[in-house]
Structure formats: C-alpha cells, structure tokens
Enzyme design. Structure first.
Site, PDB file in Angstrom:
ATOM      1  N   SER A   1       0.862  -1.188   0.000  1.00  0.00           N
ATOM      2  CA  SER A   1       0.000   0.000   0.000  1.00  0.00           C
ATOM      3  C   SER A   1       0.894   1.233   0.000  1.00  0.00           C
ATOM      4  CB  SER A   1      -0.886   0.009   1.236  1.00  0.00           C
ATOM      5  OG  SER A   1      -0.081   0.290   2.366  1.00  0.00           O
ATOM      6  N   LYS A   2       0.235   2.383   0.016  1.00  0.00           N
ATOM      7  CA  LYS A   2       0.985   3.649  -0.023  1.00  0.00           C
ATOM      8  C   LYS A   2       1.973   3.761   1.137  1.00  0.00           C
ATOM      9  CE  LYS A   2      -2.229   6.531  -2.538  1.00  0.00           C
ATOM     10  NZ  LYS A   2      -3.624   6.687  -2.157  1.00  0.00           N
ATOM     11  N   ARG A   3       1.670   3.090   2.216  1.00  0.00           N
ATOM     12  CA  ARG A   3       2.579   3.108   3.370  1.00  0.00           C
ATOM     13  C   ARG A   3       3.986   2.677   2.976  1.00  0.00           C
ATOM     14  NH1 ARG A   3       2.394  -0.580   7.016  1.00  0.00           N
ATOM     15  NH2 ARG A   3       0.935  -1.894   5.873  1.00  0.00           N
ATOM     16  N   HIS A   4       4.060   1.806   1.966  1.00  0.00           N
ATOM     17  CA  HIS A   4       5.363   1.283   1.569  1.00  0.00           C
ATOM     18  C   HIS A   4       6.071   2.197   0.557  1.00  0.00           C
ATOM     19  CE1 HIS A   4       3.143  -2.437   2.829  1.00  0.00           C
ATOM     20  NE2 HIS A   4       4.257  -2.566   3.507  1.00  0.00           N
ATOM     21  N   GLY A   5       5.534   3.371   0.317  1.00  0.00           N
ATOM     22  CA  GLY A   5       6.124   4.257  -0.693  1.00  0.00           C
ATOM     23  C   GLY A   5       5.210   4.285  -1.899  1.00  0.00           C
TER      24      GLY A   5
END
Ligand code: GLU
Length: 491
Positions: free
Chosen positions: A254-258
């Site tokens: 997800s966006k959390r990972h970049g």
C-alpha cells in the site's frame, strides 16, 4: 477447454493504476500473447459515485507506457463492444429481468434505513452481516403494491440456501464455499446501474472471455459469479486468482510502503522494459534464479503453471537494481533520448534549450555505470549544463583541507597549470594534476576532492579528469575562478 484464448483487463476508473492493477494487466497480456489469443480492455465504469477524473486516461497511458497493446477496447472497438460498461446498461437490465423471470433473483424494496438498522442489530448480536432476505418471497401483488407506492427496488440474487459452490481455480485448485455463508447480493441497484458482479459476468460471457486472471482479492466474489453463470445457463470461464502483492514487511502493499502508482515510477526514471520484467516476476517465475528477461522471453515462457500461490514481495531495491541493468544495456543514442526529458525537468530554465545531444553523448560513458534511474542520470549530470555549479562555499574546505589559504593556493595552482595545458583531455589533466598534488604537498584525495567541488559543485561526481575533459578548458577555468573568488571572500 479448447476455446480460443480471450482474456481481459477490466479496471474500474476509480483511481490511477498502481503496481497491483498493472501486474494483473501484464499477466493477462502475457497470457494472451503466449497463446496467440486476444487481450481485451474493458472499462468497468458502472459505479458512478466512485469515478475519478483522469483515471481512464491514466489507465490508457499506463498500458501504453508498458507496451501492453490491446486487441479490443476503448478507442479501437472490436466485435464485442461497446467496451465501456456504462454503455451496456440495457444488457444488464434485461439480464436481471431474465434472472427474476427464471426465479433466480427478486426485487427488494427495503429502504437504506432499514438495511442500516438491520446491520447495526447484526453487529450488536455479533452475527455475520448480510441481508435478512425479507423480500425474497414477496408475492406478485405485494410487489405491484410496493411499486405503485413509488419505491424503486433493487434486484437481488437468490443464493441457494443449502449446499456448496465449488470451482477449480487454475492457481489454487478446488475452492469450496458454503452457500449458507453467502449473501443475497444486489445485482441491479435502484438507479438502474448493475453491480460489479452482474456486469462482470454478463460481459465475460458475451465477450467470450476464456480465462479470468485477476487479483486474489476477487476470489471471494467468485462463488457469486459461478452461481450467476449457472443461473443464466452460461459456461463459466476458467479462473486464475493471482497472488497478493506484499510490501517488504509482508503486509499488503500500500501507499505506506512508498509510491505504488505506476506512472510515478516513470516519473522517477524507471524504464518501461525494467518495469515489465520486474512486474512479471511478481508472482511468476521462469525458474528459481532467472531475473533479467526480455519482453520476448517473457511472452515465450509465461504460463499459469508457474504462478505462485503465496504472496509476492515488492522489493524496490530489486527494481532499482534491475533498472540500472537495463540502463547499462541501452544503446548510447537510446539512452541519450531517454535521458533528455529528465534533464529538461531537472535543469533550471536559464539553461539553453534544446539541450545538446552531443554533450549528453559525452556524458553517457561517465555516468552510465553509476546511475540506476534516469532521474539519477539527470541529477548526476546537471552541472555539465550550467555555467558555474551552485554550491555552498564551505564545501571547499572539506575534510582534508581545512585551511582557507591552503585551499586557495591549491585551486590557484591548478588554475595556473590548466591554463598552460596545450592538450585538454583526461590523460593530460591527470599528467598535470597528480604531480602537482605532490608538489604542493596535498594528498591526491584531498586535492582532487577540492577540485571536484570547484568544477562540479558536489562531493560525489563522475571521474574527475574525464568530467573536466567533457566540460572543456574554458568552463573549467571559469569554475576554478569562481572557487577562487569564493575562497577569497570567505571569512
Ligand atoms: N473492475 C474490477 C477491478 O477494478 C475487475 C475485477 C475482475 O477482473 O473481475 O479490478
């Protein structure tokens, strides 16, 4: 199954394609091309409330960037069109009518408020959520009465109350769902738009889709689809649910990972061929070890048998490494053409345009081995295009030479020597500057470090003598002059 291979990528224009969506598109494309089949693009745009402006464009641009050409779809048409679901509403409505007439579906008049309080009640009692089937057995008269009251119903599917729904997934094998756990899901909403489930199966049937390759997250929808196919008397396509994509911490990517947006990778200077190679290995492999594979290798070898069941980890470092490998393999001219847009973007407006291809050609051998993205190419070579690099004067007094006078003397001596140089190439520069460092009693590392800052404005740059040779004598002297001025005025 001997039907010709026809697969589809069926995005909803509810956002910009990310790595996960595009991996699905790629696997469908590879499967179609490997089997000489057709790759269809179908836009599932029936959820008007979730439509995002620009999403369709971004879907098309993403496919184009990766070279995933489709045989039927928006813009090019085809014998099974239209390929926008919003243009096929009548087909879905009449299918819903047929299902009602056959006893497989029913009108539901329950108001959103009623459904809401039902859900709250279920949550309170810790019961699984789902429609309580109040309208499942309404008589004809009740239906007419409710319609006459002006209530527009939805149409729900009648899930068999008992038994199991079983299907064979090419990747996961037999998958079994208990019908008792399934909800009487909505087929047609009160605004006359179909839900994903109805539109999806109607189109897969009418478009003669042979294999449905889609992300794992749709696996739980598949029993509904299988039941719908059965109710309609259609033959279901074969299903293959692709493994989930995980971040390095093994949670869903997800966006959390970049960044996960495909076009963002393009912006950051990743090559489309590296991206295709990398995405193909997110859940598929040729063997235990092969990493670099051309588009042709991928098409020739792709098979669903080698798609894994377990989550595929998105490893950005691997992508970046792969990208560097692809950059090094590009022909010089090609690399020049691809670097230009990134230089255009990075360089300040005062740098004269168009940028010189000749100069970029000279830069290529200096940076090619050192950069992993086209953006790094631009970042590492911007000073070649500027009159004088920008940097803070304090950099001139680096770790080796701490004393202003020593630095000044060193730059002045270099300036003097260079002025006298008849031939200005890397070998002559080295022939001048190495002995000079000994003469002035400064370690080569420190001396060259100082000159590197003076001519490039940075501590890490391509090899000094080659860099200076590409910059040319005049420009090098100007840079040294500017460093001298900076040092003189330094307090
Ligand atoms: N419209 C769905 C999506 O956005 C398609 C899922 C499927 O392939 O059935 O992913």
């Amino acid at each position: 199954m001997n039907k010709p291979v026809r697969v589809r990528y069926a995005p909803s224009p509810t956002g910009f394609p990310h790595v996960g969506n595009i991996r699905t598109a790629l696997f469908n494309w590879l499967f179609a091309r490997h089997n000489n089949g057709k790759f269809i693009l179908r836009i599932e745009d029936t959820d008007v409330s979730r439509k995002v402006e620009g999403a369709l464009d971004s879907i098309l641009t993403s496919l184009k960037w990766l070279g995933l050409d489709f045989d039927e779809g928006p813009g090019i048409g085809g014998p099974y069109g239209p390929y926008f679901q919003s243009q096929r509403l009548d087909i879905y409505r009449s299918t819903a009518e047929k299902l009602i007439a056959g006893g497989y579906a029913y009108y539901c008049f329950c108001s959103p408020e009623r459904l809401d309080s039902m859900r709250q009640e279920q949550a309170k009692l810790k019961q699984p959520p789902g429609y309580d089937r109040r309208c499942r057995n309404l008589g004809k008269e009740e239906i007419s009465k409710l319609k006459a009251e002006g209530i527009t119903p939805v149409v729900r599917f009648k899930i068999p109350l008992e038994g199991q729904t079983v299907f064979n997934d090419i990747i996961r094998g037999d998958v079994v769902f208990e019908n008792s756990t399934q909800d009487d899901f909505v087929l047609l909403k009160s605004d006359g738009f179909p839900t994903y489930h109805l539109a999806n199966i109607v189109d897969d049937h009418l478009m003669e889709v042979s294999h449905v390759l889609r992300a794992d997250e749709w696996l739980s929808s598949t029993p509904r689809h299988v039941l719908l196919y059965q109710a309609m008397g259609y033959e279901a396509p074969l299903f293959a649910h692709l493994p989930i994509i995980l971040g390095p911490d093994r949670s869903k990517l997800s966006k959390r990972h970049g960044t996960t947006s495909l076009m963002e990778f393009k912006k950051q200077g990743y090559l489309s061929e590296a991206m295709v190679n990398f995405l193909a290995l997110l859940g598929w492999s040729l063997d235990e070890k092969t990493e670099i594979m051309s588009r042709k290798d991928l098409v020739d070898n792709f098979s669903l048998e080698r798609v894994g069941k377990t989550g595929a980890i998105f490893n950005l470092e691997k992508l970046t490494w792969m990208n560097g490998t692809y950059i090094r393999a590009l022909r010089e001219n090609e690399l020049v053409s691809r670097a230009i847009p990134f230089l255009e973007e990075t360089l300040p407006a005062e740098v004269k345009r168009p940028l010189s291809r000749e100069l970029i050609k000279l830069i290529v051998p200096l940076v090619r081995e050192r950069v992993r993205t086209l953006k790094e190419f631009a970042d590492m070579s911007d000073f070649f295009f500027m009159e004088i690099p920008e940097y803070s004067t304090s950099l001139l007094l680096g770790k080796g030479i701490k004393n202003k006078e020593t630095a000044l003397m060193a730059v002045q001596r270099a300036h003097g020597g260079i002025e006298q140089l008849a031939k200005f190439d890397a070998t002559s520069l080295e022939g001048l500057l190495r002995p000079l460092s000994e003469q002035i009693g400064i370690k080569t590392g420190d001396f060259f470090g100082l000159l590197r800052i003076a001519v490039t404005g940075r501590m890490v740059a391509p090899p000094l003598f080659q860099t200076m040779a590409v910059m040319g004598k005049d420009k090098c002297l100007k840079c040294l002059d500017s460093a001298i001025k900076k040092l003189i005025t330094l307090k």
